[in-house]
Design a protein around this motif. Structure first.
Motif, PDB file in Angstrom:
ATOM      1  N   ASP A  35       0.747  -0.735   0.047  1.00 26.50           N
ATOM      2  CA  ASP A  35      -0.076   0.271  -0.404  1.00 26.50           C
ATOM      3  C   ASP A  35       0.982   1.502   0.239  1.00 26.50           C
ATOM      4  OD1 ASP A  35       1.043  -0.251   2.393  1.00 26.50           O
ATOM      5  OD2 ASP A  35      -0.754  -0.045   3.614  1.00 26.50           O
ATOM      6  N   HIS A  75       1.596   6.668  -0.009  1.00 27.74           N
ATOM      7  CA  HIS A  75       1.409   6.491   0.912  1.00 27.74           C
ATOM      8  C   HIS A  75       0.162   6.141   0.109  1.00 27.74           C
ATOM      9  CE1 HIS A  75       3.172   4.918   4.632  1.00 27.74           C
ATOM     10  NE2 HIS A  75       3.343   6.283   4.184  1.00 27.74           N
ATOM     11  N   ASP A  88       4.422  -2.740   2.877  1.00 24.61           N
ATOM     12  CA  ASP A  88       2.992  -2.451   3.302  1.00 24.61           C
ATOM     13  C   ASP A  88       2.888  -2.216   4.672  1.00 24.61           C
ATOM     14  OD1 ASP A  88       0.386  -3.328   3.782  1.00 24.61           O
ATOM     15  OD2 ASP A  88       0.805  -5.623   4.106  1.00 24.61           O
ATOM     16  N   SER A  89       2.957  -1.160   4.859  1.00 24.26           N
ATOM     17  CA  SER A  89       2.428  -0.284   5.917  1.00 24.26           C
ATOM     18  C   SER A  89       1.697  -1.134   7.043  1.00 24.26           C
ATOM     19  CB  SER A  89       1.657   1.408   6.205  1.00 24.26           C
ATOM     20  OG  SER A  89       0.704   1.248   5.790  1.00 24.26           O
ATOM     21  N   GLN A  90       1.105  -1.926   6.557  1.00 22.25           N
ATOM     22  CA  GLN A  90      -0.421  -2.927   7.912  1.00 22.25           C
ATOM     23  C   GLN A  90       0.512  -4.376   8.783  1.00 22.25           C
ATOM     24  OE1 GLN A  90      -2.968  -0.913   8.482  1.00 22.25           O
ATOM     25  NE2 GLN A  90      -2.627   0.500   7.328  1.00 22.25           N
ATOM     26  N   ARG A  91       1.861  -4.386   7.745  1.00 23.43           N
ATOM     27  CA  ARG A  91       2.285  -5.491   8.303  1.00 23.43           C
ATOM     28  C   ARG A  91       3.988  -5.256   8.396  1.00 23.43           C
ATOM     29  NH1 ARG A  91      -0.403  -9.689   7.155  1.00 23.43           N
ATOM     30  NH2 ARG A  91       1.946 -11.201   7.124  1.00 23.43           N
ATOM     31  N   HIS A 126      -5.070  -0.574  -0.893  1.00 21.35           N
ATOM     32  CA  HIS A 126      -3.844  -2.223  -0.514  1.00 21.35           C
ATOM     33  C   HIS A 126      -3.876  -2.376  -1.883  1.00 21.35           C
ATOM     34  CE1 HIS A 126      -2.416  -4.957   0.921  1.00 21.35           C
ATOM     35  NE2 HIS A 126      -1.770  -4.612   1.269  1.00 21.35           N
TER      36      HIS A 126
END
Length: 673
Positions: free
Chosen positions: A460, A499, A533-536, A503
């Motif tokens: 993302d 960003h 991947d900013s979420q992981r 996603h």
């Protein structure tokens, strides 16, 4: 050296925390040495590497003065290597029979009876420079010549010995002996780094030779009758003491089991010094570790080819290429039937080697070396990995012990991610690459296309390495492209992070276009990129150059720059204030100096000299190494001893060490309290 020396307890704590963290995330640690894979079981090249003294670690071999250096070296090859994949400095070599370096005087090279004895030469390559103090040879311990004389007494009549540190064309003579009567020869000299050694046999100036000359009978005629030359050598010897300039360790190609992304390369090591025969920790030891890596997606980085009966090439296995196929004979001269010669070229056909190529599509080239633990090497994603490690020392008695090395890995975010860049006003350049003016703010279009499979986690965010401060313009996505709002944009001193508003995954994957402006400070600059991947808690995945679409016709992330002002390396030199006032009131206490370096081929030494108006140098600020791009330094108004300089007007002299000359710029500044 503080960066090299890792506190053991801190390292173990870090490793424990990392494993706990990575158990909840996607990042894992692949380790070599220590509790990881064994060093001794996974090397493909090992030059003067000690894998025994400290279990689980490697260090350079400390050469003992009573052992020939030859005894520490294995896997000898010929001076002109025939093996595939030979790399200079990764295998010792000898121009002559390997029996001359095996340490066994009974396996001597029999004296020859053909040709002249004058000028016979043997050359030795130790692969790396080694601290050496003696070079010599000796006769066999047993056996007899064909004339019945003992080989032990069959001494070489005359000879010359040479050594060289780095270049086999830069010899230094250490012996020129016209009359020799010794079966054991050893010439000593001050201990120094030696990689190459050479022996040349000369014709003795004995009475017998003088008589032959007087009778004008050539030595060729004498020895053509079958009489063996005088002088039999059982073995050569080189003696030294200490640590080689570098010890080389190259791993096998590791199969990681799946394609992964790579993060930081870190290691645990200790600088040591030999004191009274025992190693002791020495933080100031002039030693370093150098690590390079390459990655691929199959087990072999080389492609081997065979000719077909049509003259085209087909790939074959390494085993067939090496063991079955033959080298082409090339041009052949034959009689043309009319008293002349006709040159024919052999036609390519099956059974003939058609060359070796590096598999650039599936393998990266060796990375730029890193000398500091905790750095990334910018490696492309891959399922196979190979490392090259050099243990360097600038002192005969100092060395570094490498306990273990570990690498961050995580699953790939996408099956592949490719990108290309062009000037916004010239998306399809005639020469296939963007060309810009060096140091000028230029607008670029940067396209990214990803292939995301069902098993990939997706991403993302996109990061672009710009080298200098960028200016983001806008973001476009989709086919056809539409302008969208980024959820966040971060502009740093040398990069741009965007960003994405959504996603991207296998079910939702779109083309990405970023419009931004940046300055290019090098003749050739690559706008490297990576997706995140900013979420992981996973590692970013690097972009590869490729053809994203028809809108841009470069298929590369590289741009070329040229300067309209010839040889201008320092540009835009600016001061934060015309008068620096280091009186502690928080206003202009420090002078901030900002400038741009252009077109430097590598990092260079930079310093700031402060001169009085009469030309005297009153202070010097060693800045260290800098590279092309925007630079900022500070001066506090003090001299080299730390004392404040008197008030007045001074000249700041910025000096950059160029390839051929020191580049200087002067600018005045006032000092007041």
């Amino acid at each position: 050296m503080d960066k090299l020396l890792t506190n053991r307890s801190a390292f173990l704590l870090w490793l424990t925390v990392s494993w706990i963290t990575t158990a909840e995330a996607d990042i894992a640690l692949w380790q070599l040495g220590g509790s990881g894979l064994e060093w001794a079981e996974h090397d493909s090249v090992s030059i003067l590497i000690d894998e025994i003294t400290t279990p689980g670690a490697i260090q350079p071999i400390y050469i003992q003065p009573d052992h020939s250096v030859f005894s520490y070296l294995t896997n000898w090859g010929s001076w002109t290597p025939r093996e595939l994949g030979y790399v200079d400095g990764e295998r010792p070599r000898v121009s002559g029979n390997l029996r001359l370096v095996d340490g066994d005087s009974t396996s001597y090279l029999a004296p020859s009876s053909g040709g002249s004895p004058d000028g016979r030469t043997f050359t030795f390559d130790l692969a790396v420079p080694v601290p050496v103090f003696a070079f010599g040879f000796y006769t066999p311990s047993q056996g007899y010549r064909s004339d019945g004389n003992s080989l032990r007494e069959d001494v070489v009549p005359a000879y010359e010995l040479y050594i060289a540190a780095h270049n086999p064309n830069e010899w230094r003579q250490v012996a020129d002996v016209q009359e020799n009567f010794r079966p054991v020869v050893q010439h000593q000299f001050p201990r120094q780094y030696v990689r190459f050694a050479r022996y040349i046999r000369r014709l003795s100036r004995s009475l017998e030779a003088a008589q032959i000359e007087a009778l004008q009978i050539s030595s060729q005629a004498i020895f053509a009758k079958g009489q063996a030359h005088r002088g039999t050598i059982g073995d050569f010897e080189i003696f030294g003491e200490g640590v080689p300039l570098r010890a080389v360790y190259k791993t096998q190609i590791f199969d990681l089991g799946q394609k992964v992304n790579f993060g930081r390369f870190s290691w645990s090591a200790s600088p040591l010094r030999m004191v009274d025969g025992e190693p002791v920790e020495a933080a100031d030891a002039p030693v370093s570790i150098q690590v390079e890596a390459r990655t691929g997606i199959d087990p072999k980085p080389d492609l081997y080819y065979e000719f077909t009966d049509m003259g085209t090439r087909v790939p074959v296995s390494q085993q067939r290429y090496q063991d079955v196929l033959k080298n082409p004979r090339g041009a052949v001269n034959v009689n043309d039937g009319q008293g002349g010669a006709l040159t024919l070229t052999t036609r390519p056909k099956p059974g003939i080697r058609a060359g070796i190529e590096y598999d650039q599509d599936n393998w990266t080239f060796w990375s730029v070396p890193t000398f500091e633990s905790g750095q990334t090497l910018g490696l492309r994603s891959g399922s196979h990995l190979q490392l090259k490690i050099l243990l360097n020392s600038e002192d005969f008695d100092a060395f570094v012990r490498l306990d273990s090395l570990w690498i961050e890995t995580s699953p790939t975010l996408a099956t592949s991610v490719i990108g290309e860049v062009a000037r916004l006003d010239d998306p399809q350049p005639l020469r296939g690459v963007a060309e810009v003016e060096m140091g000028a703010m230029t607008e670029f279009v940067y396209d990214v296309k990803a292939e995301v499979s069902a098993g990939d986690t997706g991403f993302d965010a996109l990061h672009i390495r710009t080298g200098g401060p960028p200016a983001f313009k806008h973001l476009e996505m989709g086919v056809p492209l539409r302008q969208v709002e980024a959820s966040e944009v971060v502009e740093s001193a040398d990069g741009l992070t965007i960003h994405l508003p959504e996603h991207l995954s296998a079910g939702r994957n779109e083309l990405i276009r970023v419009i931004f402006a940046a300055e290019v400070f090098d003749f050739a600059w690559t706008f490297d990129g990576e997706v995140l991947d900013s979420q992981r808690q996973s590692l970013p995945q690097p972009l590869q150059s490729g053809d994203v679409g028809d809108d841009i016709a470069t298929s590369t992330l590289r741009v070329l720059a040229a300067s309209t002002t010839q040889a201008e390396k320092i540009r835009d030199l600016r001061l934060s204030t015309a008068v620096v006032t280091p009186n502690g009131d928080g206003i202009n206490d420090l002078l901030e100096i900002e400038y741009t370096l252009l077109g430097l081929p590598r990092t260079v030494a930079t310093r700031l000299n402060i001169h009085a108006l009469d030309g005297r140098k009153v202070a010097t600020l060693a800045i260290g190494s800098q590279k092309s791009g925007l630079q900022r330094i500070r001066w506090d108004g003090r001299d080299d001893s730390g004392a404040l300089l008197p008030t007045g007007l001074y000249l700041l002299g910025l000096e950059v060490e160029g390839e051929a000359e020191v580049i200087k710029r002067l600018i005045p500044v006032g000092l007041a309290y």
